[in-house]
Write a protein that holds these residues in place. Structure first.
Motif, PDB file in Angstrom:
ATOM      1  N   CYS A  59       0.819  -1.210   0.000  1.00 39.43           N
ATOM      2  CA  CYS A  59       0.000   0.000   0.000  1.00 39.43           C
ATOM      3  C   CYS A  59       0.850   1.255   0.000  1.00 39.43           C
ATOM      4  N   GLY A  60       0.240   2.318  -0.491  1.00 32.06           N
ATOM      5  CA  GLY A  60       0.738   3.657  -0.217  1.00 32.06           C
ATOM      6  C   GLY A  60       0.070   4.088   1.069  1.00 32.06           C
ATOM      7  N   VAL A  61       0.830   4.205   2.152  1.00 31.99           N
ATOM      8  CA  VAL A  61       0.295   4.492   3.484  1.00 31.99           C
ATOM      9  C   VAL A  61       0.629   5.931   3.864  1.00 31.99           C
ATOM     10  N   LYS A  62      -0.427   6.716   4.121  1.00 31.66           N
ATOM     11  CA  LYS A  62      -0.245   8.085   4.593  1.00 31.66           C
ATOM     12  C   LYS A  62      -0.265   8.076   6.108  1.00 31.66           C
ATOM     13  N   ILE A  63       0.774   8.614   6.719  1.00 28.46           N
ATOM     14  CA  ILE A  63       0.863   8.683   8.170  1.00 28.46           C
ATOM     15  C   ILE A  63      -0.029   9.824   8.663  1.00 28.46           C
ATOM     16  N   VAL A  64      -0.965   9.500   9.565  1.00 29.20           N
ATOM     17  CA  VAL A  64      -1.895  10.518  10.063  1.00 29.20           C
ATOM     18  C   VAL A  64      -1.686  10.858  11.541  1.00 29.20           C
ATOM     19  N   LYS A  65      -1.013   9.975  12.288  1.00 35.70           N
ATOM     20  CA  LYS A  65      -0.753  10.258  13.700  1.00 35.70           C
ATOM     21  C   LYS A  65       0.476   9.466  14.127  1.00 35.70           C
ATOM     22  N   ILE A  66       1.385  10.139  14.824  1.00 32.27           N
ATOM     23  CA  ILE A  66       2.602   9.495  15.305  1.00 32.27           C
ATOM     24  C   ILE A  66       2.655   9.614  16.820  1.00 32.27           C
ATOM     25  N   LEU A  67       2.836   8.461  17.466  1.00 34.34           N
ATOM     26  CA  LEU A  67       3.027   8.429  18.913  1.00 34.34           C
ATOM     27  C   LEU A  67       4.471   8.015  19.193  1.00 34.34           C
ATOM     28  N   LYS A  68       4.805   7.791  20.439  1.00 34.78           N
ATOM     29  CA  LYS A  68       6.196   7.506  20.798  1.00 34.78           C
ATOM     30  C   LYS A  68       6.746   6.241  20.130  1.00 34.78           C
ATOM     31  N   SER A  69       5.964   5.143  20.150  1.00 38.95           N
ATOM     32  CA  SER A  69       6.504   3.881  19.639  1.00 38.95           C
ATOM     33  C   SER A  69       5.704   3.280  18.486  1.00 38.95           C
ATOM     34  N   TYR A  70       4.649   3.948  18.036  1.00 41.22           N
ATOM     35  CA  TYR A  70       3.874   3.451  16.902  1.00 41.22           C
ATOM     36  C   TYR A  70       3.137   4.615  16.252  1.00 41.22           C
ATOM     37  N   ALA A  71       2.539   4.317  15.101  1.00 40.99           N
ATOM     38  CA  ALA A  71       1.840   5.365  14.358  1.00 40.99           C
ATOM     39  C   ALA A  71       0.572   4.796  13.738  1.00 40.99           C
ATOM     40  N   PHE A  72      -0.270   5.694  13.239  1.00 39.81           N
ATOM     41  CA  PHE A  72      -1.481   5.321  12.528  1.00 39.81           C
ATOM     42  C   PHE A  72      -1.406   5.882  11.116  1.00 39.81           C
ATOM     43  N   GLY A  73      -1.892   5.081  10.183  1.00 40.02           N
ATOM     44  CA  GLY A  73      -1.909   5.529   8.799  1.00 40.02           C
ATOM     45  C   GLY A  73      -3.210   5.156   8.122  1.00 40.02           C
ATOM     46  N   ILE A  74      -3.393   5.675   6.924  1.00 39.58           N
ATOM     47  CA  ILE A  74      -4.525   5.276   6.094  1.00 39.58           C
ATOM     48  C   ILE A  74      -3.971   4.831   4.748  1.00 39.58           C
ATOM     49  N   ALA A  75      -4.625   3.849   4.158  1.00 40.27           N
ATOM     50  CA  ALA A  75      -4.192   3.353   2.858  1.00 40.27           C
ATOM     51  C   ALA A  75      -4.680   4.329   1.791  1.00 40.27           C
ATOM     52  N   GLU A  76      -3.768   5.075   1.225  1.00 40.20           N
ATOM     53  CA  GLU A  76      -4.104   5.999   0.149  1.00 40.20           C
ATOM     54  C   GLU A  76      -4.324   5.227  -1.149  1.00 40.20           C
ATOM     55  N   GLU A  77      -3.606   4.105  -1.279  1.00 37.92           N
ATOM     56  CA  GLU A  77      -3.666   3.310  -2.508  1.00 37.92           C
ATOM     57  C   GLU A  77      -3.265   1.870  -2.180  1.00 37.92           C
ATOM     58  N   ILE A  78      -3.977   0.922  -2.761  1.00 34.47           N
ATOM     59  CA  ILE A  78      -3.563  -0.480  -2.687  1.00 34.47           C
ATOM     60  C   ILE A  78      -2.777  -0.732  -3.974  1.00 34.47           C
ATOM     61  N   ILE A  79      -1.467  -0.786  -3.872  1.00 32.24           N
ATOM     62  CA  ILE A  79      -0.605  -0.943  -5.048  1.00 32.24           C
ATOM     63  C   ILE A  79      -0.694  -2.371  -5.572  1.00 32.24           C
ATOM     64  N   THR A  80      -0.514  -3.334  -4.679  1.00 34.20           N
ATOM     65  CA  THR A  80      -0.661  -4.750  -5.007  1.00 34.20           C
ATOM     66  C   THR A  80      -1.571  -5.366  -3.953  1.00 34.20           C
ATOM     67  N   PRO A  81      -2.773  -5.815  -4.349  1.00 37.45           N
ATOM     68  CA  PRO A  81      -3.688  -6.372  -3.346  1.00 37.45           C
ATOM     69  C   PRO A  81      -3.234  -7.747  -2.854  1.00 37.45           C
ATOM     70  N   SER A  82      -3.557  -8.028  -1.619  1.00 41.36           N
ATOM     71  CA  SER A  82      -3.307  -9.335  -1.014  1.00 41.36           C
ATOM     72  C   SER A  82      -4.148 -10.402  -1.705  1.00 41.36           C
ATOM     73  N   PRO A  83      -3.661 -11.638  -1.759  1.00 38.80           N
ATOM     74  CA  PRO A  83      -4.508 -12.726  -2.253  1.00 38.80           C
ATOM     75  C   PRO A  83      -5.742 -12.954  -1.378  1.00 38.80           C
TER      76      PRO A  83
END
Length: 177
Positions: A41-65
């Motif tokens: 995916c193209g993942v846009k970072i929307v929130k960053i915390l100390k040890s992890y972050a949250f993102g949204i999938a802007e694009e599915i480049i190659t979909p999972s089976p």
């Protein structure tokens, strides 16, 4: 360290118990809703915390089976179900992994597990429903809450609920006008 509002290419390598995909960007765990293990995916970072972050999938480049087309008109807005975008087999593997992880990683227990038994049907199987009510433009609406909110997404029918639940919902709405 990822930067907020930047888009990164990443592969989803796991799913959380809340249904979000997990990837790593610059070594940091990033949680991405509505993704599947194996998605690139193209993942846009929307929130960053100390040890992890949250993102949204802007694009599915190659979909999972495991990825499938969801058959619900409100799935992308509604918070009623979290895994409608993956196959039922992948959902069962995910749920089995969540239970195993809860015992082993979180609980430090290592029991022998019985074989996972899936549902006989993947539709109309839920036996409980909670439909929040709201007023929009002077009319009652009923449905499910949008994720992480108290905003009601109107729903006339849910493929996971027995059809009679929709009949009851409609009766409530008809009597409230």
């Amino acid at each position: 360290m990822p930067e907020k509002n930047q888009v990164y290419t990443a592969e989803i390598t796991g799913l959380t118990s809340e249904g979000s995909g997990v990837c790593r960007i610059d070594g940091m765990a990033v949680f991405v809703p509505k993704t599947a293990v194996g998605d690139i995916c193209g993942v846009k970072i929307v929130k960053i915390l100390k040890s992890y972050a949250f993102g949204i999938a802007e694009e599915i480049i190659t979909p999972s089976p495991d990825r499938i087309e969801d058959n619900c008109p409100v799935y992308k807005k509604c918070g009623g179900c979290l895994l409608r975008h993956i196959s039922y087999e992948a959902e069962c593997r995910t749920k089995e992994g969540i239970v195993r992880d809860a015992f082993e990683r979180i609980g430090g227990l290592f029991p022998e597990f019985d074989k996972f038994i899936g549902a006989e049907s993947t539709e109309r199987y839920r036996n409980k429903a909670q439909y929040p009510l709201a007023v929009r433009d002077g009319r009652a609406v009923c449905g499910f809450y949008a994720p992480r909110s108290h905003r009601v997404i109107p729903v006339e029918d849910c493929a996971l609920q027995p059809e009679i639940f929709s009949d009851i919902l409609q009766t409530v709405l008809d009597t409230s006008t």
